[in-house]
Each structure stands twice: as C-alpha cells, then as structure tokens.
Write a protein that holds these residues in place. Structure first.
Motif, mmCIF file in Angstrom:
data_model
loop_
_atom_site.group_PDB
_atom_site.id
_atom_site.type_symbol
_atom_site.label_atom_id
_atom_site.label_comp_id
_atom_site.label_asym_id
_atom_site.label_seq_id
_atom_site.Cartn_x
_atom_site.Cartn_y
_atom_site.Cartn_z
ATOM 1 N N LEU A 33 11.216 -21.134 -6.126
ATOM 2 C CA LEU A 33 11.236 -20.121 -7.189
ATOM 3 C C LEU A 33 12.588 -19.414 -7.208
ATOM 4 O O LEU A 33 12.756 -18.338 -6.636
ATOM 5 N N THR A 109 7.257 -21.260 -12.751
ATOM 6 C CA THR A 109 8.515 -21.488 -12.041
ATOM 7 C C THR A 109 9.345 -20.213 -11.921
ATOM 8 O O THR A 109 10.488 -20.261 -11.503
ATOM 9 N N PRO A 111 9.697 -16.283 -10.320
ATOM 10 C CA PRO A 111 9.170 -15.399 -9.274
ATOM 11 C C PRO A 111 8.843 -13.995 -9.770
ATOM 12 O O PRO A 111 8.334 -13.177 -9.021
#
Length: 141
Positions: A33, A109, A111
C-alpha cells in the motif's frame, strides 16, 4: 501531546517503522500500500475506535494500541481543519511509541481513510460542531 506536535517537520522515506529519541514511532504501512500522497495520522482515544471503524464509509489503514486508534490520512489533511479534542493529528504519522499495531488493512490499493468523512464523524462522536476556514472568505482585502 507536545511530542506529537513537535513531529511536524520530519520526513522519513518509505514505509518503515522508525523510532526516535522523543519516544515516538512512525506507523509502518504494508509494502503493498504505497503512500503516494505522503501520510499523516489522526488518532482518537480507544473508546471511539470501534464506533469510527464501523461507521465510516471507507477505512484505510488503522493502527491501535491500548489507549489510541490511528487512521492514516493523506499528508496535509490538517489544512484549514481544526481536528476536535480529544482527537490528535500526527504529521508524518509519528505517534507515541506504545507499540501500535495494524488492526485494519483496506481491501483497496490505497492506505488512506478519506479525511473529511473521518473529520465529520469525529466531530459527531465528540459533540463538536465542524469548523474549517475557507481561504479568501471573510478575510479583509
């Protein structure tokens, strides 16, 4: 609290867990990430953690220790916002070193937790009216 505010100018490359002499640690994101927008963290006392996690429309990486839960947000998510007490904004995701661990990893994908819904939910939970400034509005010419 003072140690969190003092972390403002620090930059540590990459998603590494880094301790410093002030007793702070940088939250380490999973390698899968990438934090292309940089990362800061917003913390709340643990008593609010489960409510926020279950009510937010999207959660990024969330870290927790016994006293605080931390949501990863894009760097600069404090611009023009006053995060209400008892929440705490941690620039560069430097938080007190109480051994925080990753408790939630997103299915996407990214964070990041979207900062505006997080801000509004924290305001609601703490009973504080949302307040932010709009550049150029109400400023003398």
């Amino acid at each position: 609290m003072a140690t969190l505010l003092s972390a403002r100018g620090r930059r540590v490359p990459g998603p590494v867990r880094h301790s410093d002499p002030d007793g702070e640690v940088r939250l380490a994101l999973p390698p899968s990430l990438p934090a292309a927008l940089g990362c800061d963290a917003v913390g709340v006392p643990a008593r609010y953690g489960f409510r926020l996690l279950s009510r937010l429309p999207g959660n990024g990486c969330v870290f927790a220790d016994t006293d605080w839960w931390w949501w990863i947000v894009p760097a600069g998510s404090d611009a023009d916002l006053r995060w209400p007490l008892p929440s705490c904004y941690a620039a560069d995701a430097y938080v007190p070193d109480r051994r925080p661990r990753l408790i939630h990893q997103p299915d996407t994908t990214s964070p990041y937790t979207p900062p505006i819904p997080l801000y509004l939910m924290i305001c609601q939970l703490t009973g504080v009216a949302p307040a932010w400034s709009v550049p150029g509005v109400g400023t003398p010419l």
